[in-house]
Write a protein that holds these residues in place. Sequence first.
Motif, mmCIF file in Angstrom:
data_model
loop_
_atom_site.group_PDB
_atom_site.id
_atom_site.type_symbol
_atom_site.label_atom_id
_atom_site.label_comp_id
_atom_site.label_asym_id
_atom_site.label_seq_id
_atom_site.Cartn_x
_atom_site.Cartn_y
_atom_site.Cartn_z
ATOM 1 N N ALA A 159 0.867 -1.053 -0.009
ATOM 2 C CA ALA A 159 -0.110 -0.075 -0.204
ATOM 3 C C ALA A 159 0.880 1.172 -0.148
ATOM 4 C CB ALA A 159 -0.932 -0.168 1.223
ATOM 5 N N LEU A 160 1.900 1.219 0.837
ATOM 6 C CA LEU A 160 2.748 2.392 0.869
ATOM 7 C C LEU A 160 3.379 2.651 -0.470
ATOM 8 C CD1 LEU A 160 4.475 2.158 4.325
ATOM 9 C CD2 LEU A 160 2.907 4.106 3.515
ATOM 10 N N GLY A 161 3.754 1.507 -1.136
ATOM 11 C CA GLY A 161 4.595 1.592 -2.308
ATOM 12 C C GLY A 161 3.472 2.215 -3.394
ATOM 13 N N ALA A 162 2.257 1.934 -3.393
ATOM 14 C CA ALA A 162 1.171 2.288 -4.231
ATOM 15 C C ALA A 162 1.188 3.919 -4.098
ATOM 16 C CB ALA A 162 0.066 1.719 -4.373
ATOM 17 N N ILE A 163 1.095 4.263 -2.891
ATOM 18 C CA ILE A 163 0.940 5.659 -2.562
ATOM 19 C C ILE A 163 2.131 6.512 -3.079
ATOM 20 C CG2 ILE A 163 0.762 7.276 -0.513
ATOM 21 C CD1 ILE A 163 -0.803 5.185 1.040
ATOM 22 N N HIS A 164 3.230 5.917 -2.868
ATOM 23 C CA HIS A 164 4.303 6.728 -3.385
ATOM 24 C C HIS A 164 4.464 6.759 -4.867
ATOM 25 C CE1 HIS A 164 6.016 8.153 0.276
ATOM 26 N NE2 HIS A 164 5.826 6.847 0.814
ATOM 27 N N ARG A 165 3.809 5.929 -5.381
ATOM 28 C CA ARG A 165 3.660 6.023 -6.926
ATOM 29 C C ARG A 165 2.772 6.709 -7.585
ATOM 30 N NH1 ARG A 165 4.236 0.460 -6.113
ATOM 31 N NH2 ARG A 165 2.131 0.121 -6.538
ATOM 32 N N GLY A 166 1.617 7.293 -6.370
ATOM 33 C CA GLY A 166 0.847 8.153 -7.179
ATOM 34 C C GLY A 166 1.153 9.472 -7.709
ATOM 35 N N ASP A 167 0.331 9.972 -8.575
ATOM 36 C CA ASP A 167 0.640 11.121 -9.226
ATOM 37 C C ASP A 167 0.210 12.234 -8.247
ATOM 38 O OD1 ASP A 167 1.260 13.363 -11.144
ATOM 39 O OD2 ASP A 167 0.088 12.560 -12.493
ATOM 40 N N PRO A 168 1.236 13.291 -7.907
ATOM 41 C CA PRO A 168 0.685 14.282 -7.181
ATOM 42 C C PRO A 168 0.031 15.254 -8.031
ATOM 43 C CG PRO A 168 2.975 14.337 -7.368
ATOM 44 C CD PRO A 168 2.564 12.980 -8.041
ATOM 45 N N ALA A 169 0.070 15.162 -9.162
ATOM 46 C CA ALA A 169 -0.255 16.299 -10.255
ATOM 47 C C ALA A 169 -1.751 17.036 -9.781
ATOM 48 C CB ALA A 169 -0.005 16.097 -11.598
ATOM 49 N N GLY A 170 -2.537 15.960 -9.768
ATOM 50 C CA GLY A 170 -3.963 16.179 -9.558
ATOM 51 C C GLY A 170 -4.339 16.697 -7.978
ATOM 52 N N VAL A 171 -3.388 16.609 -7.044
ATOM 53 C CA VAL A 171 -3.364 16.991 -5.585
ATOM 54 C C VAL A 171 -3.068 18.381 -5.663
ATOM 55 C CG1 VAL A 171 -2.982 16.205 -3.418
ATOM 56 C CG2 VAL A 171 -3.110 14.629 -5.156
ATOM 57 N N ALA A 172 -3.809 19.221 -4.864
ATOM 58 C CA ALA A 172 -3.567 20.639 -4.667
ATOM 59 C C ALA A 172 -2.626 20.744 -3.600
ATOM 60 C CB ALA A 172 -4.776 21.442 -4.486
ATOM 61 N N LEU A 173 -1.343 20.448 -3.761
ATOM 62 C CA LEU A 173 -0.474 20.690 -2.737
ATOM 63 C C LEU A 173 0.095 21.956 -2.603
ATOM 64 C CD1 LEU A 173 1.594 17.222 -3.038
ATOM 65 C CD2 LEU A 173 -0.159 17.687 -1.171
ATOM 66 N N SER A 174 0.594 22.439 -1.350
ATOM 67 C CA SER A 174 1.378 23.773 -1.314
ATOM 68 C C SER A 174 2.611 23.897 -2.011
ATOM 69 C CB SER A 174 1.270 23.971 0.154
ATOM 70 O OG SER A 174 1.964 25.161 0.473
ATOM 71 N N ALA A 175 3.076 24.926 -2.378
ATOM 72 C CA ALA A 175 4.409 24.976 -2.887
ATOM 73 C C ALA A 175 5.413 25.228 -1.764
ATOM 74 C CB ALA A 175 4.467 26.224 -3.950
ATOM 75 N N GLU A 176 4.969 25.443 -0.561
ATOM 76 C CA GLU A 176 5.813 25.622 0.564
ATOM 77 C C GLU A 176 6.725 24.343 0.812
ATOM 78 O OE1 GLU A 176 4.176 26.006 4.555
ATOM 79 O OE2 GLU A 176 2.292 25.182 3.561
ATOM 80 N N ASP A 177 7.867 24.347 1.583
ATOM 81 C CA ASP A 177 8.502 23.297 2.151
ATOM 82 C C ASP A 177 7.671 22.315 2.646
ATOM 83 O OD1 ASP A 177 10.965 21.786 2.503
ATOM 84 O OD2 ASP A 177 10.797 22.419 4.599
ATOM 85 N N GLN A 178 7.383 21.076 2.405
ATOM 86 C CA GLN A 178 6.485 20.223 2.909
ATOM 87 C C GLN A 178 7.141 19.644 4.271
ATOM 88 O OE1 GLN A 178 3.096 19.503 1.843
ATOM 89 N NE2 GLN A 178 3.581 21.291 0.878
ATOM 90 N N LEU A 179 8.167 19.366 4.334
ATOM 91 C CA LEU A 179 8.817 18.947 5.366
ATOM 92 C C LEU A 179 8.768 19.765 7.022
ATOM 93 C CD1 LEU A 179 9.885 16.361 7.036
ATOM 94 C CD2 LEU A 179 12.474 17.404 6.616
ATOM 95 N N SER A 180 8.808 21.100 6.475
ATOM 96 C CA SER A 180 8.858 22.246 7.544
ATOM 97 C C SER A 180 7.428 22.327 7.817
ATOM 98 C CB SER A 180 9.532 23.413 6.862
ATOM 99 O OG SER A 180 10.974 23.170 6.769
#
Length: 189
Positions: free
Chosen positions: A138-159
Amino acid sequence: MKPGGPADQLADRLADVLTPVLGPVTVEGLRALTGGASRVTWAFDAVTDTRGRRSLILRTGPIEELYASMELEAQAQRAAGQAGAPVPNVLVADNSPAALGNPYLICDLIDGETVVRRIERQLDAAGREQLLGQCARALGAIHRGDPAGVALSAEDQLSACRAQLDAMPDTTAAFEWAFRRLAADRPPP
């Protein structure tokens, strides 16, 4: 609860939210579930004349943005599902509290246990090994997911995630270990 009480009112509002997606619908068997850490979770059946009975989950969250928004969660869940992760189909999600009083996400119900202590008690060594393999896939599939359609922020995600975790009233050692590991061997954006 009494007829006409809060659960009946929620059922009526749920029917209104689901009608554009499923057609005219009746909500039956609305019941609160336990185990949600940051969200309130309900199970219910949506009944239509054309599609029959469909078991669904309603998750509602706080209006404040301490946690990921419901629409962002739905986008991420859909991307993970398209990549092969075992996630329920999302019917509708909305960050507005207008329809149900809080932001919400409605998805198909997937039978199973979510309480870690109960899962641990039910598994022997072979079951734990099987569960570990399922989680890894399941984690492998999640990490293969295309983030293009997910409205992620441009900020540093880890921070940003670290700041969110620090703002929460409590956390677990697993998150602390994960953040330390990511900070020590920072992945590319």
